[in-house]
Design a protein around this motif. Structure first.
Motif, PDB file in Angstrom:
ATOM      1  N   ALA A 109      33.220  35.742  27.473  1.00 12.51           N
ATOM      2  CA  ALA A 109      34.418  34.915  27.420  1.00 12.51           C
ATOM      3  C   ALA A 109      34.856  34.498  28.818  1.00 12.51           C
ATOM      4  N   CYS A 110      34.673  35.370  29.779  1.00 10.70           N
ATOM      5  CA  CYS A 110      35.053  35.054  31.148  1.00 10.70           C
ATOM      6  C   CYS A 110      34.208  33.907  31.677  1.00 10.70           C
ATOM      7  N   ASN A 111      32.923  33.927  31.342  1.00  5.99           N
ATOM      8  CA  ASN A 111      32.041  32.856  31.767  1.00  5.99           C
ATOM      9  C   ASN A 111      32.414  31.524  31.135  1.00  5.99           C
ATOM     10  N   GLY A 112      32.988  31.588  29.957  1.00  4.73           N
ATOM     11  CA  GLY A 112      33.333  30.359  29.254  1.00  4.73           C
ATOM     12  C   GLY A 112      34.781  29.959  29.395  1.00  4.73           C
ATOM     13  N   SER A 113      35.468  30.512  30.374  1.00  2.00           N
ATOM     14  CA  SER A 113      36.911  30.294  30.476  1.00  2.00           C
ATOM     15  C   SER A 113      37.281  29.023  31.221  1.00  2.00           C
ATOM     16  N   GLY A 114      36.278  28.292  31.691  1.00  8.23           N
ATOM     17  CA  GLY A 114      36.576  27.098  32.456  1.00  8.23           C
ATOM     18  C   GLY A 114      36.474  27.325  33.948  1.00  8.23           C
ATOM     19  N   PHE A 115      36.221  28.547  34.380  1.00 13.14           N
ATOM     20  CA  PHE A 115      36.004  28.852  35.782  1.00 13.14           C
ATOM     21  C   PHE A 115      34.496  28.830  36.042  1.00 13.14           C
ATOM     22  N   ILE A 116      34.085  29.065  37.276  1.00 12.87           N
ATOM     23  CA  ILE A 116      32.666  29.071  37.600  1.00 12.87           C
ATOM     24  C   ILE A 116      31.995  30.266  36.943  1.00 12.87           C
ATOM     25  N   GLN A 117      30.695  30.203  36.760  1.00 11.49           N
ATOM     26  CA  GLN A 117      29.934  31.277  36.111  1.00 11.49           C
ATOM     27  C   GLN A 117      30.039  32.561  36.917  1.00 11.49           C
ATOM     28  N   MET A 118      30.077  33.675  36.202  1.00 10.01           N
ATOM     29  CA  MET A 118      30.195  34.966  36.867  1.00 10.01           C
ATOM     30  C   MET A 118      29.758  36.057  35.909  1.00 10.01           C
ATOM     31  N   THR A 119      29.582  37.228  36.426  1.00 14.41           N
ATOM     32  CA  THR A 119      29.288  38.388  35.588  1.00 14.41           C
ATOM     33  C   THR A 119      30.377  39.427  35.790  1.00 14.41           C
ATOM     34  N   CYS A 120      30.473  40.389  34.878  1.00 16.16           N
ATOM     35  CA  CYS A 120      31.469  41.448  35.003  1.00 16.16           C
ATOM     36  C   CYS A 120      30.950  42.671  34.262  1.00 16.16           C
ATOM     37  N   SER A 121      31.730  43.750  34.274  1.00 20.70           N
ATOM     38  CA  SER A 121      31.319  44.949  33.547  1.00 20.70           C
ATOM     39  C   SER A 121      31.807  44.845  32.110  1.00 20.70           C
ATOM     40  N   SER A 122      32.884  45.552  31.764  1.00 20.48           N
ATOM     41  CA  SER A 122      33.365  45.503  30.386  1.00 20.48           C
ATOM     42  C   SER A 122      34.508  44.515  30.194  1.00 20.48           C
ATOM     43  N   LYS A 123      35.177  44.136  31.280  1.00 21.34           N
ATOM     44  CA  LYS A 123      36.317  43.237  31.185  1.00 21.34           C
ATOM     45  C   LYS A 123      36.206  42.119  32.210  1.00 21.34           C
ATOM     46  N   CYS A 124      36.886  41.017  31.897  1.00 23.78           N
ATOM     47  CA  CYS A 124      37.016  39.923  32.859  1.00 23.78           C
ATOM     48  C   CYS A 124      38.261  40.193  33.689  1.00 23.78           C
ATOM     49  N   HIS A 125      38.055  40.454  34.947  1.00 23.59           N
ATOM     50  CA  HIS A 125      39.141  40.849  35.828  1.00 23.59           C
ATOM     51  C   HIS A 125      39.506  39.683  36.733  1.00 23.59           C
ATOM     52  N   TYR A 126      40.811  39.483  36.969  1.00 23.21           N
ATOM     53  CA  TYR A 126      41.243  38.394  37.846  1.00 23.21           C
ATOM     54  C   TYR A 126      42.080  38.946  38.995  1.00 23.21           C
ATOM     55  N   MET A 127      42.153  38.155  40.054  1.00 22.25           N
ATOM     56  CA  MET A 127      43.053  38.457  41.166  1.00 22.25           C
ATOM     57  C   MET A 127      43.576  37.138  41.710  1.00 22.25           C
ATOM     58  N   ALA A 128      44.882  37.041  41.886  1.00 21.38           N
ATOM     59  CA  ALA A 128      45.487  35.820  42.410  1.00 21.38           C
ATOM     60  C   ALA A 128      46.348  36.169  43.601  1.00 21.38           C
ATOM     61  N   THR A 129      46.333  35.309  44.627  1.00 23.21           N
ATOM     62  CA  THR A 129      47.078  35.560  45.853  1.00 23.21           C
ATOM     63  C   THR A 129      47.907  34.346  46.224  1.00 23.21           C
ATOM     64  N   ASN A 130      49.193  34.562  46.439  1.00 19.37           N
ATOM     65  CA  ASN A 130      50.062  33.507  46.964  1.00 19.37           C
ATOM     66  C   ASN A 130      49.855  33.385  48.462  1.00 19.37           C
ATOM     67  N   SER A 131      50.244  32.226  49.004  1.00 17.36           N
ATOM     68  CA  SER A 131      50.142  32.058  50.455  1.00 17.36           C
ATOM     69  C   SER A 131      51.167  32.917  51.190  1.00 17.36           C
ATOM     70  N   ASP A 132      52.179  33.453  50.460  1.00 18.71           N
ATOM     71  CA  ASP A 132      53.116  34.380  51.096  1.00 18.71           C
ATOM     72  C   ASP A 132      52.640  35.823  50.960  1.00 18.71           C
ATOM     73  N   GLN A 133      51.377  35.986  50.542  1.00 16.06           N
ATOM     74  CA  GLN A 133      50.706  37.275  50.420  1.00 16.06           C
ATOM     75  C   GLN A 133      51.145  38.094  49.205  1.00 16.06           C
ATOM     76  N   SER A 134      51.993  37.544  48.331  1.00 19.64           N
ATOM     77  CA  SER A 134      52.244  38.213  47.061  1.00 19.64           C
ATOM     78  C   SER A 134      51.027  38.027  46.169  1.00 19.64           C
ATOM     79  N   THR A 135      50.744  39.017  45.324  1.00 21.20           N
ATOM     80  CA  THR A 135      49.523  38.982  44.526  1.00 21.20           C
ATOM     81  C   THR A 135      49.786  39.437  43.099  1.00 21.20           C
ATOM     82  N   THR A 136      48.894  39.051  42.213  1.00 18.51           N
ATOM     83  CA  THR A 136      48.828  39.605  40.868  1.00 18.51           C
ATOM     84  C   THR A 136      47.364  39.870  40.551  1.00 18.51           C
ATOM     85  N   GLU A 137      47.115  41.008  39.932  1.00 16.24           N
ATOM     86  CA  GLU A 137      45.749  41.412  39.622  1.00 16.24           C
ATOM     87  C   GLU A 137      45.752  42.109  38.277  1.00 16.24           C
TER      88      GLU A 137
END
Length: 506
Positions: free
Chosen positions: A195-223
């Motif tokens: 599902a992660c590969n088909g989410s509209g993002f570039i192709q990738m592999t993962c273990s059991s889950k599709c994990h994301y990380m996002a970073t603001n330019s003010d260095q705040s993050t969500t993961e």
């Protein structure tokens, strides 16, 4: 079929205001707008004014727009704004607008998503750092219901992002107690590798889950985990419509995120934005519109966000003939971005076009520059050269009509005037017009100028031109200029439209 309404909420705003009538002139003849105000911000007041050359709908009340809708919240009212004077709030909003302009411009060059290895693990991570942008204190929010049974949250609504994410339990560094509980939802499921590969993002592999990380330019993050659950669209009569398999980020590790908000709802052009994901439930219509209240309006009033067919004015409510549209730009350099790029061809001050070169508004070969509409920035931000040309032209057009006032250190706005002794409290300013391709956006007085009282000198009233220097290559048409207009994002026909409305009556 029932007419659906997606959650109700109060519009939480910082100052209570009331309208008075104003004078309307003909823009083609004079190039000026007039407005009459009883009192400036800091008191219970605001002005209603019409841009020159824009027709009024025959003096009739506009019928409420019905359909799929969300109520909008001005989140600045949730951030202890009673601690700030009006001038401090203006300065805060100016600084936040400049920060967001720089953030948006910086993200434009890196809009394509990238894959990288998660540190300390074998799974690959979905990098959406280009999707999360610095938010301003007055960003409009919306209520968001997800899960079975549904859980309700207040989220930022952001037209310059595709990503939807919530603070989720277990939540290592959530800044408030409210967060999504996946364990309480019978329809929640984390996304796997396929599902992660088909989410509209570039192709990738993962273990059991599709994990994301996002970073603001003010260095705040969500993961966290890229996940699925059911979104509920509800009507005022209690009926509901479920949107299953909705994709969102379940953020377990969030740092620096605003404590008053529960997450982000991206309304960008991408396939996983909120608008794109709910379109199948709306007969595959990918359109939305919003009508933004004044920044300092009655906190009990509501803004409006509409989806599907009801996002577009019709002959029934009398506005269809007044809507104007400009095409969205969709080129190889902008296709990877969630931003709503448009073609700004010139700016007019006091009836005179400034003849700004096209290159000032173009996207270059590196994806930098251009002009976008954005819901998350307060004041329109112009590139340095354009900003100087507009402000110099504005000052020259006003001349000695109003006394200049240097309060830049206090409010951060360069073009300000002493409005204390204006005769009969009638303010005359040059009309400011943004000449987009196929459509002009003519700013009423209250969309061009902000007016306030200097607290240290209570008899001194000021008015300032509400535009800022972006300090970068991109120009951004901001929410202050969009207030009391219905903005229509027609993704099916690749265009943005607008019509002046009384947003509190919708």
């Amino acid at each position: 079929m029932a007419l659906w309404k997606f959650i109700s909420a109060v519009a939480l705003l910082g100052f209570q205001t009331s309208f008075t009538d104003s004078v309307t002139l003909n823009y083609q003849e004079s190039g000026w707008v007039w407005s009459q105000l009883e009192q400036p911000h800091g008191h219970e007041t605001e002005a209603i004014s019409k841009p020159l050359g824009v027709a009024v709908a025959d003096g009739k009340d506009i019928a409420p727009v019905k359909g799929w809708r969300a109520s909008l919240i001005v989140t600045s009212s949730m951030q202890e704004t009673n601690k700030y004077t009006i001038l401090e709030r203006i300065r805060r909003d100016v600084d936040a607008s400049i920060s967001r302009a720089m953030s948006l411009s910086g993200k434009a060059a890196t809009a394509a998503q990238h894959e990288h290895m998660a540190s300390g693990g074998s799974s690959r991570m979905l990098d959406v750092s280009s999707e999360v942008i610095v938010s301003t204190p007055g960003t409009y929010g919306m209520e968001f219901s997800i899960g079975t049974p549904r859980q309700n949250f207040t989220t930022y609504a952001d037209t310059s992002s595709n990503f939807v994410w919530l603070k989720c339990a277990p939540c290592d560094e959530c800044s408030r107690d409210k967060h999504f509980r996946p364990d309480l939802s019978s329809t929640y499921a984390p996304r796997g590798c396929a599902a992660c590969n088909g989410s509209g993002f570039i192709q990738m592999t993962c273990s059991s889950k599709c994990h994301y990380m996002a970073t603001n330019s003010d260095q705040s993050t969500t993961e966290g985990d890229f996940s699925l659950d059911t979104v509920t669209l509800s009507s005022s009569d209690g009926a509901s419509k479920l949107v299953p398999h909705f994709q969102f980020g379940c953020g377990h590790n969030n740092t620096g995120t605003t404590k008053e908000i529960d997450g982000f709802v991206g309304l960008g052009r991408g396939a996983i934005s909120f608008a794109s994901q709910i379109a199948p439930a709306l007969h595959n219509v990918n359109k939305f519109s919003y009508c933004l209240l004044e920044w300092y309006a009655d906190p009990k009033q509501r803004g409006l966000l509409l989806f599907g067919h009801s996002a577009v004015p019709t002959a029934e409510n009398g506005d269809v003939d007044r809507v104007v549209y400009t095409p969205m730009l969709h080129t190889a350099r902008t296709s990877a971005s969630p931003y709503y790029y448009v073609s700004l061809q010139d700016i007019t001050v006091g009836g005179t076009k400034l003849n700004i070169p096209a290159s000032a508004f173009a996207v270059d070969e590196n994806g930098l520059g251009g002009v976008i509409f954005d819901s998350g920035i307060f004041y329109t931000a112009l590139t340095p050269a354009v900003y100087k040309l507009v402000t110099d032209s504005y000052v020259a057009a006003i001349g000695d009509l109003h006394p200049c006032l240097d309060i830049y250190d206090q409010v951060g706005l360069q073009v300000c005037y002493n409005a204390t002794d204006v005769k009969d409290q009638i303010f005359k300013i040059p009309a400011l017009v943004f000449n987009f391709k196929d459509a002009d956006f003519i700013l009423p007085f209250g969309n061009a100028m902000i007016r306030a009282t200097l607290e240290l000198h209570s008899t001194t009233e000021i008015m300032c031109l509400a535009v800022v220097n972006s300090n970068g290559p991109m120009s951004i048409f901001g929410s202050f200029q969009q207030q009391n207009f219905q903005l229509i994002y027609d993704n099916d026909n690749f265009r943005i439209g607008w019509v002046e409305r009384d947003c509190k009556s919708l």
